[in-house]
Design an enzyme around this catalytic site. Structure first.
Site, PDB file in Angstrom:
ATOM      1  N   ARG A 132      38.687  36.233  42.912  1.00 52.78           N
ATOM      2  CA  ARG A 132      39.466  37.220  43.650  1.00 52.78           C
ATOM      3  C   ARG A 132      38.617  37.890  44.720  1.00 52.78           C
ATOM      4  O   ARG A 132      39.086  38.171  45.822  1.00 52.78           O
ATOM      5  CB  ARG A 132      40.051  38.262  42.694  1.00 52.78           C
ATOM      6  N   LYS A 234      41.567  43.266  46.811  1.00 53.52           N
ATOM      7  CA  LYS A 234      41.012  44.499  46.245  1.00 53.52           C
ATOM      8  C   LYS A 234      40.025  45.142  47.221  1.00 53.52           C
ATOM      9  O   LYS A 234      38.845  45.348  46.911  1.00 53.52           O
ATOM     10  CB  LYS A 234      40.371  44.210  44.891  1.00 53.52           C
ATOM     11  N   GLU A 270      53.872  48.128  42.523  1.00 56.88           N
ATOM     12  CA  GLU A 270      52.928  48.387  41.445  1.00 56.88           C
ATOM     13  C   GLU A 270      52.610  49.870  41.391  1.00 56.88           C
ATOM     14  O   GLU A 270      53.024  50.646  42.256  1.00 56.88           O
ATOM     15  CB  GLU A 270      51.655  47.565  41.615  1.00 56.88           C
TER      16      GLU A 270
END
Length: 387
Positions: A132, A234, A270
């Site tokens: 990621r 992220k 989210e």
């Protein structure tokens, strides 16, 4: 036991016995006088492999408790990371013109190390975090460590800070890898140098409610991410913008904010720092990742565990109106684990969900924690043993 454990042990023992200079600037991987240099930290006394740090584990929350060591590795733009090293945990010195400070060119990850009842130390799917970060680095036009470099750095950091891993059932060692554009830059462009840092802190429950159900608030004024942006990676720039929404929600007595999509303000996305699931009978749904939702490692694991338990699992666009018919709602994330949601308030309407008795969230969480702590045999190859 991982290959190289003896090498890591020898390295840690050497570090404990060494006398550190006031600034560590000439280690391999340092490429610019204008970039970060590490300052000296107070050296703890040497400890045996079985000794715990002086922590009241029963009072542990989700706050920073500085540990002994961190890992640092650097490279220049368009080059590959080569070799890093463990250093004492310390502040870093950084140029005021660093890319991360001026243009937010930075990424972070989060994973945990757990102590099993038999003494083993286990990581959970660290290669997923590494992949990621590589994906995020591509989006942010940054150099990135390889998956193997990332995992090895996490292993070394955890092993070096072994005494800070809580006893079984008392929490975890939260590991925070950072990738920062630390090279100096004035105009808007990729930083000329990158620094990869891994540090750790013992933690327990993320929310102040502990394991009690969360009460979420849908804020229709703020959105977390928009199509074409970087909400699906992220990057550090995703998190400061939600602080105002969180603060406003907490002032009203809520735990956190549940965000809707930026276009139609109709679909669930989210929570500020975790993914969301809804349960109806034998069906479990979670918003599909479409570039605005972070693909959480815990989210991915819970989806697979739920399928193994015989649930019908679906990743889809979830209208906010679907909450009315939901039996359960829960959140997932590295920091939060699996957190049940007691209520969601939308447009002054409070919708409540099942939080007692036989809960799907508890069933899935029990399996997840069992795998992470070695209580359940890992047949998926998800755990990495470091000792």
């Amino acid at each position: 036991m991982i290959q190289g454990s003896s090498r890591i042990r020898h390295l840690v023992q050497s570090l404990r016995a060494a006398s550190f200079p006031s600034k560590i600037t000439n280690y391999r991987g340092h490429t610019s006088q204008a970039s970060s240099s590490l300052q000296k930290a107070t050296q703890p006394s040497a400890s045996s492999d079985d000794e715990y740090a002086d922590v009241d584990w029963d009072k542990l929350g989700f706050g920073l408790t500085p540990t002994d060591y961190m890992y640092v590795m650097r490279c220049s733009k368009d080059e590959n990371f080569k070799e890093g090293r463990l250093n004492r945990y310390a502040n870093i010195e950084i140029s005021p013109s660093a890319g991360v400070l001026n243009y937010g060119q930075g990424l972070y990850e989060g994973t945990k190390a757990n102590r099993a009842e038999d003494g083993r130390i286990l990581l959970f799917r660290p290669e997923q975090n590494a992949a990621r970060m590589m994906h995020g680095a591509e989006r942010m036009l940054m150099s990135s460590p390889s998956i193997q470099q990332f995992v090895d750095a996490v292993k070394e950091t955890v092993f070096a800070n072994k005494r800070w891993i809580p006893p079984p059932g008392k929490g975890s060692l939260y590991v925070r890898p950072l990738l920062l554009g630390t090279g100096p830059i004035l105009g808007l462009a990729p930083a000329p140098e990158y620094t990869f840092i891994v540090y750790a802190s013992p933690v327990r429950n993320y929310f102040k409610e502990g394991t009690a159900p969360l009460n979420l608030y849908i804020d229709e004024e703020f959105v977390r991410a928009s199509p074409g942006g970087a909400g699906g990676v992220k990057t550090i720039t995703n998190y400061a913008p939600v602080l105002k929404a969180i603060a406003r929600a907490k002032e009203r007595g809520f735990s956190d904010v549940l965000y809707l999509d930026a276009v139609k303000r109709k679909y669930l996305e989210e929570v500020s720092s975790c993914n969301i699931f809804i349960v109806k009978g034998n069906h479990i749904s979670t918003p599909a990742t479409n570039g605005t939702i972070l693909e959480g490692v815990t989210r991915k694991s819970i989806l697979e565990i739920a399928r193994d338990h015989g649930y019908q699992v679906e990743e889809r666009a979830i209208p906010v109106d679907d909450l009315v018919d939901a039996d359960e709602v829960f959140c997932t994330g590295t920091a939060v684990g699996v957190a049940p949601v007691g209520s969601i308030t939308h447009q002054n309407r409070r919708i409540e969900f099942k939080t007692e008795g036989s809960l799907v969230s508890k069933e899935l969480f029990s399996t997840l924690v069992g795998l992470q702590t070695g209580r359940i045999e890992d047949k998926k190859g998800w755990t990495v043993e470091i000792l």
